[in-house]
Enzyme design. Sequence first.
Site: not given
Length: 272
Positions: A52-53, A91, A121, A123, A190
Amino acid sequence: MSTYIEDNRKVTTHRLVEMKARNEKIAMLTAYDYSMATLIDGAGIDIILVGDSASNVMAGNITTLPITLDQMIYHGKSVVKAVKRALVVVDMPFGTYQGDPLEAYHSAIRIMKETHADCVKLEGGAEIRESIEKILCAGIPVMGHLGLTPQSINKFGTYAVRAKEEAEAKKLIEDAHLLEEIGCFALVLEKIPASLAARVASELTIPVIGIGAGGGVDGQVLVMHDMLGINKGFSPRFLRRYADLSTIIDDAVTHYIQDVKSCDFPNEKEQY
């Protein structure tokens, strides 16, 4: 061009566990489009993260929060079309899994059906347990992500190192074990202390991939635009630049403009 590929078989979640068992480090990079995915897959990368970056490096947003599910699916489809060997992780974007396990389930299914990626993925730890379990029930592999979780940046208020205090470190360890227990196949840590990351990696049987988490983990991930020097506005301690493409591209474009303006391009050999 030389490539680093010791094994040309398709990378799977099972193969990543095998790599950890034999102490073979796992290399992971982001990609968001067909052309770049073709290059890094051909070079032998183990995992490609459709991160998602993309919200930052592709769309110019300040945070990862604005990117939508449709946009992540677009990037995921573009990457998967290029990949022959790497495991492709997509993501799940902000707002598609945090509050509603059923929405998480449907969002993950859309990603898998429309991109043909290998896994997703998410978070977070205990607070998103039900969403992860719902996705796993559909047979979709899940990679976890703890430590600095960029989708929660407004809660943190800073991109500083996480889990430096005992209470947060204790919760991170508990969450890591929980994610393994409920069925996540791997975990990203991270921007946490290297000693803490090494402890987590030693206690888990699933692979632990670090970004700003030291060398005691099972693999590393970087954002491609950062490590290639395309994006020069981001220079954390953990980032190593392997190229200076920003300067190379600037020089090439400047040269092109000069050649067009001076009528040097195209020359007689470059015409029909």
